[in-house]
Motif scaffolding. Structure first.
Motif, short mmCIF file in Angstrom:
data_model
loop_
_atom_site.label_atom_id
_atom_site.label_comp_id
_atom_site.label_asym_id
_atom_site.label_seq_id
_atom_site.Cartn_x
_atom_site.Cartn_y
_atom_site.Cartn_z
N THR B 38 0.86 -1.19 0.00
CA THR B 38 0.00 0.00 0.00
C THR B 38 0.89 1.23 0.00
O THR B 38 1.71 1.41 0.89
N HIS B 39 0.75 2.05 -1.03
CA HIS B 39 1.68 3.18 -1.21
C HIS B 39 1.06 4.51 -0.82
O HIS B 39 -0.16 4.67 -0.84
N LEU B 40 1.92 5.47 -0.54
CA LEU B 40 1.48 6.82 -0.21
C LEU B 40 1.98 7.78 -1.29
O LEU B 40 3.18 7.90 -1.50
N GLY B 41 1.05 8.45 -1.93
CA GLY B 41 1.45 9.40 -2.97
C GLY B 41 1.21 10.84 -2.57
O GLY B 41 1.79 11.75 -3.15
N CYS B 42 0.32 11.06 -1.59
CA CYS B 42 0.05 12.45 -1.23
C CYS B 42 -0.23 12.62 0.25
O CYS B 42 0.01 13.68 0.81
N GLU B 43 -0.78 11.62 0.89
CA GLU B 43 -1.17 11.69 2.30
C GLU B 43 -2.20 12.77 2.56
O GLU B 43 -2.36 13.22 3.69
N HIS B 44 -2.87 13.23 1.49
CA HIS B 44 -3.99 14.11 1.76
C HIS B 44 -5.23 13.76 0.94
O HIS B 44 -6.02 14.62 0.60
N GLY B 45 -5.34 12.51 0.59
CA GLY B 45 -6.63 12.04 0.09
C GLY B 45 -6.92 12.31 -1.37
O GLY B 45 -8.05 12.17 -1.80
N VAL B 46 -5.93 12.68 -2.15
CA VAL B 46 -6.22 13.01 -3.55
C VAL B 46 -5.80 11.91 -4.53
O VAL B 46 -6.54 11.61 -5.47
N CYS B 47 -4.65 11.29 -4.33
CA CYS B 47 -4.09 10.45 -5.39
C CYS B 47 -4.63 9.04 -5.44
O CYS B 47 -4.59 8.39 -6.47
N GLY B 48 -5.08 8.51 -4.33
CA GLY B 48 -5.65 7.17 -4.32
C GLY B 48 -4.64 6.04 -4.30
O GLY B 48 -5.02 4.87 -4.33
N ALA B 49 -3.34 6.36 -4.26
CA ALA B 49 -2.33 5.29 -4.24
C ALA B 49 -2.50 4.39 -3.02
O ALA B 49 -2.13 3.22 -3.03
N CYS B 50 -3.07 4.95 -1.95
CA CYS B 50 -3.17 4.23 -0.68
C CYS B 50 -4.48 3.46 -0.54
O CYS B 50 -4.81 2.98 0.54
N THR B 51 -5.24 3.34 -1.65
CA THR B 51 -6.57 2.72 -1.57
C THR B 51 -6.49 1.25 -1.10
O THR B 51 -5.75 0.46 -1.67
N THR B 59 -11.18 2.59 0.30
CA THR B 59 -10.92 3.58 1.35
C THR B 59 -9.51 4.12 1.19
O THR B 59 -8.58 3.38 0.91
N ARG B 60 -9.36 5.43 1.37
CA ARG B 60 -8.01 6.02 1.31
C ARG B 60 -7.38 5.84 2.68
O ARG B 60 -7.77 6.53 3.63
N SER B 61 -6.44 4.95 2.75
CA SER B 61 -5.93 4.60 4.07
C SER B 61 -5.07 5.70 4.67
O SER B 61 -4.69 5.64 5.83
N CYS B 62 -4.78 6.76 3.89
CA CYS B 62 -4.05 7.90 4.47
C CYS B 62 -5.00 8.83 5.21
O CYS B 62 -4.57 9.71 5.93
N LEU B 63 -6.30 8.66 4.99
CA LEU B 63 -7.27 9.57 5.60
C LEU B 63 -7.97 8.93 6.79
O LEU B 63 -8.94 9.46 7.31
#
Ligand code: FES
Ligand code: FES
Lengths: 757, 165
Positions: B38-51, B59-63
């Protein structure tokens, strides 16, 4: 057969698809500290001091460094040698005395946990006395320091008799055009993990693009013998020119590992990335062209302003240099003069981004062609046609240099590609359909733009191929990968050279301890340079094996061939020997585990692929919004190693070009505060904004440089997209040339529509 | 800072972890569970890399905080392939259609598409584009990602051909 030309699935993919990638953030070392950079919140000011006492008092904070702690570390230099006049503009790893952009590192925190490091960062107080900010490269230069002005360099390139051209002109066409500040913005932010191995060698994971060059630069900065430091590339989440440059953070992580004796991990967050990693593209051009009565451009005179931001970084003036040299593109332009002003501003420093200098100058050149067509009341395609360099003129020597190499187009049939592309899209029928829709009130139009790209920048590439008794090969290269499928493409070149399946070939790249020197992955160079070196080393191995088998079979070597993993007679008669057995026979005399050959390929000329971009755009007059209905590229790259990967590169490049044309921009307020610091403000294209993409690859003009005929494809998706979209938007609004600035924002478009009404 | 115990399942396996309440679910999965797919591309809920899928929902796991996952059933990219590593039809379709370059966005797209393909209603072109536009990819220009999900949907008999425009 999965050699050159096969649409081979990538070897890289299964691990990535299972979530087994090893990107920088996925790596850890026992006992590691986490680094967090404290950044300037002021765009320009005097750094009066940094108070780290509160941060240092937090349990778990190991160290906080400020300017004095790193004052002995040299500033970050340029990859090109001998640029002493630019040295005063180099960036220190932490601001010294003065800050020059919001986001500039002013201090750095090392803590036991990344969350804690962020807590500590917030407690570090930098006292900065604000100074007036300079935010535009077209404004008059000011003082950069007591001894230097903000105009760091003026580039000049010219050939031909410009005065004669203007004297003979039937028309003079003048334009002012600008391209906005945007950049690569890979989905993975930057990161590094530095540690000392058991032998005390400093190793940095998370390298990319140019690990060999950065290793030497870091060794110099840190006062290490190069043998004491190695850089390693793992998985890389997109490069696009900006990743893998040597940044202050890389040096800080390495320095901290040496000084604190512990591994140091640094992972950038997105906000930092958008204000600290290289920006790119921002230029304003003023161009005047002398045009004869039929629309042939007799000469062009351009003055441009390159907004470099706060410092001159590793590429020095590569971007404006390429912009100036490659502006004429595929057209003859018998006389030409470019004057480029490289100016420092109080914004994030700039560097290269996919098709650096060419995206900008292609916009200028192609807008000029559209303006010439408008002035003469002629068709934009016809105007381009009469200006194209004819095939018979190849190789075409422009008479100027770029990046230290003479600008000589090696091969090309521009008109043929133009014709093929027009046929492919059904241009006439498309135009008729669009005219019909316009007649019904829709604002829709098509535009196209031509360009010349460059690839295969030397000066050298080394490879070593080891072939074992099982017929499996390992190819060690000095190339790097930034996620573009290098391992697969180079294995295909190896398969072609050695006559074995690509799956039996392992490619090593991005490891400075595997090959002693290497140029890395930039400027679309890998398939041309590294590919040729592989073909050369492969040929040596092939000859060795055939000579050995000739002895075994008592046959003349010139009657033997190596195909499909066996050596056999060219007429198919008699016995054959499997490649592994031939290796074993060779090794019987010399011993060892593998038969080994090395080769170096040197080249002082680049190769020049070329293309056509086409866009269909629809404009909503109420909102000023632009919807792209179609994007298309026709591209000639001589020969494609893996057409599937090439098409993927082009499609991705088109989407990035689209971003710069319609969406992406780093904006600043009047105080120099960056306004685009989240991905909700810096808008990149999604699947909604990206239309159907169509790529036509042709192989009409193989390169004579290198052994393979290939030219690169890494950047040709991006180069002229901005120009093509601008032309399409013009066409949608009735054909007058008025898009003079990228990105075409809805607000800007509404203003233009208001002006022209 | 005080840590709290949380229990949830990831890819069917029960996990009991101690985390700070402020730690995101993404970091909890990556650091505490060692699931770095599970990757982090922005940590503010925009990129979806963390889905990831939380109780079946993308779910955006960074949010989300790790502690909010108490009792949840979570699925990540590591759970898609068979235990022997064999790719599932969606993963295979990404491979065959060259739906990834750097692969950084891929886990997020795979999880989002997994949700799409598991829904009871079949998928059509408009829905496909609409849903996939919630994640960012910087490399591919999306064509091959769309093609991959289309191919997987066809193979799994979840695709409805849209009427030609
Ligand atoms: S990292 Fe969660 S949405 Fe970007
Ligand atoms: S493949 Fe690189 S971001 Fe999507």
């Amino acid at each position: 057969m999965d050699g050159i030309g096969a649409r081979l699935k990538r070897f890289e993919d299964p691990a990535l698809l299972r979530g087994e990638g090893r990107f920088a953030a996925d790596l850890d070392r026992p006992g590691q500290l986490h680094m967090r950079v404290v950044r300037s919140s002021i765009a320009h000011g005097l750094l009066r001091g940094v108070d780290a006492s509160a941060a240092l008092a937090l349990p778990g904070v190991a160290a906080v460094w400020t300017e004095r702690d790193v004052a002995d570390i040299p500033r970050i230099g340029f990859r090109m040698m001998g640029l002493t006049h630019l040295e005063p503009y180099r960036q220190p790893i932490l601001a010294q005395d003065r800050v020059r952009y919001v986001g500039e590192p002013v201090a750095v925190v090392f803590a036991e946990d990344p969350y804690l490091a962020e807590d500590a960062e917030e407690l570090v107080l930098a006292e900065i006395e604000p100074l007036p900010v300079l935010l535009s490269a077209t404004e008059a230069p000011r003082d950069f320091s007591a001894t230097h002005g903000t105009e760091a360099a003026v580039l000049r390139k010219s050939y031909g008799d410009l005065d004669a051209a203007f004297a003979a002109a039937a028309h003079v066409v003048e334009l002012e055009l600008s391209v906005g500040r945007h950049s690569g913005v890979p989905l993975e932010t930057r990161g590094a993990l530095a540690y000392l191995d058991e032998e005390g060698v400093l190793r940095m994971l998370g390298a990319a693009k140019v690990p060999h060059a950065n290793r030497l630069a870091l060794a110099r900065m840190l006062g290490l013998d190069p043998a004491q430091i190695h850089l390693h590339e793992g998985h890389v989440g997109g490069g696009f020119g900006i990743r893998g440059e040597l940044y202050p953070e890389d040096a800080l992580a390495c320095l901290a590992t040496l000084r604190l004796g512990r591994p140091v991990k640094w992972i950038e967050d997105r906000r930092e990335h958008l204000m600290a990693a290289n920006h790119s593209r921002q230029q304003t051009h003023r161009i005047r062209a002398a045009v004869d009565a039929v629309g042939f451009v007799l000469g062009a005179d351009v003055e441009f302003f390159h907004d470099q931001g706060g410092y001159v970084r590793t590429h020095a003036v590569t971007v404006p240099d390429l912009a100036a040299a490659m502006l004429p593109g595929p057209y003859v332009f018998p006389a030409y003069r470019a004057v480029g002003h490289v100016r420092l501003t109080n914004k994030t420093p700039g560097g290269t981004y996919r098709a650096p200098g060419r995206y900008e100058s292609s916009f200028v050149r192609e807008r000029l062609m559209d303006a010439v067509a408008e002035r003469l009341g002629r068709d934009p395609v016809e105007i381009r046609r009469i200006n194209l360099i004819p095939r018979e003129a190849m190789p075409f020597d422009r008479g100027i240099d770029t990046l230290g190499t003479p600008l000589v187009y090696d091969s090309g049939d521009y008109e043929k590609l133009l014709d093929k592309t027009l046929r492919h899209v059904g241009w006439e029928a498309l135009q008729a359909r669009l005219a019909e829709r316009r007649a019904r009130g829709e604002r829709v139009g098509a535009g196209l733009a031509l360009f010349v790209e460059k690839s295969g920048l030397g000066p050298f590439d080394d490879v070593r191929i080891e072939l074992d008794r099982a017929g499996r090969a390992t190819i060690a290269t000095g190339a790097a990968s930034v996620g573009q499928g290098v391992a697969t493409a180079l294995a295909q070149v190896g398969a072609e050279a050695l006559g074995i399946p690509a799956a039996n070939i392992r490619v090593i790249h991005g490891q400075t301890d595997a090959v002693s020197r290497g140029m890395g992955a930039f400027a679309t160079r890998v398939t041309v340079m590294t590919g040729t070196a592989i073909a050369m080393a492969g040929e040596k191995l092939r000859q060795k094996l055939i000579a050995q088998v000739a002895l075994l079979l008592q046959r003349p070597a010139d009657r033997l061939e190596l195909v499909g993993g066996v050596i056999r007679a060219t007429d198919g008669s008699g016995a054959s020997v499997a490649i592994g057995d031939a290796v074993a026979a060779c090794l019987a005399e010399t011993g060892g585990d593998a038969l080994c050959e090395e080769a170096s390929f040197e080249s002082h000329h680049m190769t020049y692929p070329y293309g056509v971009h086409m866009a269909v755009a629809r404009v909503d007059v109420e909102t000023g919004g632009v919807v792209l209905e179609r994007l298309m590229a026709g591209y000639d790259m001589g020969r494609a190693v893996n057409p599937m990967l090439v098409e993927g590169q082009i499609a991705g490049g088109l989407a990035q070009g689209l971003g710069g044309a319609l969406l992406e921009e780093f904006r600043y307020d009047a105080e120099g505060q960056p306004l685009s610091i989240t991905l909700a403000d810096y808008l990149m294209p999604t699947a909604n904004e990206t239309p159907e993409i169509d790529v036509l690859l042709t192989e009409d003009a193989p390169s004579g440089i290198g052994l393979l005929g290939v030219k690169g494809a890494g950047e040709g998706g991006t180069t002229a997209v901005g120009a093509a979209i601008a032309a399409a938007v013009d066409a949608a609004l009735g054909g007058r040339v008025f898009v003079s600035k990228l990105p075409i924002s809805p607000a800007q478009l509404r203003r233009w529509m208001g002006d022209s009404a | 800072m005080n840590k709290r115990e949380v229990v949830f399942t990831v890819n069917g396996e029960t996990r009991r972890v101690l985390v700070e309440p402020r730690r995101t679910l993404a970091d909890t999965l990556r650091e505490e569970c060692g699931l770095t797919g599970t990757h982090l591309g922005c940590e503010h809920g925009v990129c979806g890399a963390c889905t990831v899928l939380v109780d079946g929902q993308p779910t955006r796991s960074c949010l989300m905080f790790g502690v909010q996952a108490e009792g949840a059933s979570i699925r990540t990219v590591e759970g898609l392939a068979a235990p022997d590593g064999t790719l599932n039809p969606l993963q295979r379709a990404f491979w065959e259609n060259h739906g990834l370059q750097c692969g950084y966005c891929t886990p997020g797209f795979l999880m989002l598409a997994t949700w799409l393909l598991e829904r009871p209603t079949p998928l059509d072109e408009e829905e496909l584009r609409h849903v996939l536009s919630s994640n960012l990819c910087r490399c591919t220009g999306y064509q091959n990602i769309l093609a991959a999900v289309r191919a997987a949907a066809r193979e799994l008999d979840r695709w409805t051909e849209s009427a030609p425009a």
